[in-house]
Design a protein around this motif. Sequence first.
Motif, PDB file in Angstrom:
ATOM      1  N   TYR A 161      48.114  59.292  28.188  1.00 53.41           N
ATOM      2  CA  TYR A 161      48.226  59.422  29.588  1.00 53.41           C
ATOM      3  C   TYR A 161      49.551  59.981  30.096  1.00 53.41           C
ATOM      4  O   TYR A 161      49.647  60.487  30.915  1.00 53.41           O
ATOM      5  N   ASN A 162      50.361  60.042  28.897  1.00 52.16           N
ATOM      6  CA  ASN A 162      51.628  60.640  29.310  1.00 52.16           C
ATOM      7  C   ASN A 162      52.140  61.757  28.639  1.00 52.16           C
ATOM      8  O   ASN A 162      53.114  62.335  28.363  1.00 52.16           O
ATOM      9  N   TYR A 241      43.460  66.077  26.676  1.00 50.91           N
ATOM     10  CA  TYR A 241      43.854  66.478  28.259  1.00 50.91           C
ATOM     11  C   TYR A 241      44.533  67.628  28.432  1.00 50.91           C
ATOM     12  O   TYR A 241      45.645  68.054  27.808  1.00 50.91           O
ATOM     13  N   MET A 249      47.703  64.575  36.894  1.00 56.12           N
ATOM     14  CA  MET A 249      48.420  62.979  36.489  1.00 56.12           C
ATOM     15  C   MET A 249      49.747  62.858  37.199  1.00 56.12           C
ATOM     16  O   MET A 249      50.122  61.817  37.242  1.00 56.12           O
ATOM     17  N   THR A 250      50.385  63.997  37.316  1.00 54.63           N
ATOM     18  CA  THR A 250      51.646  63.844  37.800  1.00 54.63           C
ATOM     19  C   THR A 250      51.631  63.213  39.221  1.00 54.63           C
ATOM     20  O   THR A 250      52.868  62.356  39.836  1.00 54.63           O
ATOM     21  N   ARG A 253      47.646  59.807  39.308  1.00 52.40           N
ATOM     22  CA  ARG A 253      47.411  59.142  37.778  1.00 52.40           C
ATOM     23  C   ARG A 253      46.721  57.939  38.228  1.00 52.40           C
ATOM     24  O   ARG A 253      45.819  57.617  37.376  1.00 52.40           O
ATOM     25  N   GLN A 254      46.996  57.114  39.078  1.00 53.98           N
ATOM     26  CA  GLN A 254      46.091  55.853  39.263  1.00 53.98           C
ATOM     27  C   GLN A 254      44.805  56.074  39.704  1.00 53.98           C
ATOM     28  O   GLN A 254      43.863  55.304  39.279  1.00 53.98           O
ATOM     29  N   MET A 257      43.034  56.977  36.230  1.00 50.82           N
ATOM     30  CA  MET A 257      43.116  56.254  35.094  1.00 50.82           C
ATOM     31  C   MET A 257      41.979  55.334  34.830  1.00 50.82           C
ATOM     32  O   MET A 257      41.099  55.295  33.727  1.00 50.82           O
TER      33      MET A 257
END
Length: 328
Positions: A161-162, A241, A249-250, A253-254, A257
Motif C-alpha cells: 500500500y506504500n 498497483y 492512494m495519496t 487511502r482509507q 484499503m
Amino acid sequence: MKIHPLWEDYPSLKTELERTLDLMETSINLANKEVENAILEMIHSGGKLLRPAYLFLFSQFGKKKDTQKTIALAASIETLHTATLIHDDIVDEAATRRSLQTIQHKFGKDVAVYAGDYLFIVCFKLLAHHVSSLKSIQLNANSMEKILDGELGQMDDRYDYNISVESYIKNISGKTAELFSLSCFLGAFENNAAADLSSQAKDIGLNIGIAFQILDDILDYSQNETTIGKPVLKDVRQGIYSLPLICAMTSHRQELMPYLDKKIKMSDEDTQKIYDIVKQADGITKARILAEEYTQKALEQLSKLPETKENTRETLIKLTTQLLNRQA
C-alpha cells in the motif's frame, strides 16, 4: 497477413514489418504443430509491432543501412517481446491476450513455459546469425536481465500500500521501457550511426517506453475488455498497483484499503468501487500528467535528431505523438 491498421499511414514501415513477421514465421519450427500454430496465431494476432517499428526508424540514421540484418534484428526483438508476453500470461493466469485465448489457457502452463523458452532460443539464433558484434548480444542479454528485474520488482511490490511513484517508474523502466530502449539503440548502432546518436536513441526509447506503459495502465482504468483486448483491472486483482491507483492512494487511502485486502478475493463490485474511488481522486488525471511529462521529454529529444532524406525525425515525432495519445 494481419498488420495493425496503425501502419496504413506508414507504407514503407508496413512493408518492413510484414517482412519481419515473415522471418519470424519461417524461424519457428516445432515438432508439435498445434503449439507451433498457437505461437504463430499470437504473432499474427494484430499486435502493434512498435518495437520493430522504432528499430527500423532509428536504422535510417545509420551511415549504411543493411536491410536484411535490420529485418532480422526487428524479428529478434519482436520474438523476445512475444516470449515475455507468453510468460507474463502464465504468471497472471490470463485467459485472453489481444482478444484471443492465451497459450497457457489453451494448452496449460507447462506447454506455455516451453513455448516462451523456445522463442528465447529463436531470438538469440536470429541475433547470432546477423549482428555485427558481440556488443548487441551483450546488450540483449542485459536487457533481458533488466526486464526480469522489473518483473521481480513488481512482484516484490504486490499488495504494498506504500508503493511510491519512484518504485513504480523503476519497475516499468525494466519490464516495458527497456525493450523500447534496446530497439531504438540497435536500429542505430547496428547500422553504423554516430556513437552519440546511438546513445540518444537509447534514452529516447526509454522515455517512450515509460510513457507507453503509464498510458497502458491508464487505459486499464478507462477502457473495457473488448476495446483493449485483455481483462480490465486485472493487475489490481493480483495486488499490482499501477500509477492511477498509486496517485489515488495519496489522498483516498482509507476509502481504498477495504477493497485491497489480499486476504479477500476481489469481486466485480470491489473493482468497480476501486475504479470509482480512483476516478473521484483524480488518479487517472494525475497519471496522465506524468505520462505527458515523459512524452514531452521524448518529443524534445526527437526534435534534436538530425534530418535524413527519409524525413525520419518528422516520422518519429508523428508516430510517437500518435502512440502516446492513443485511446486503445
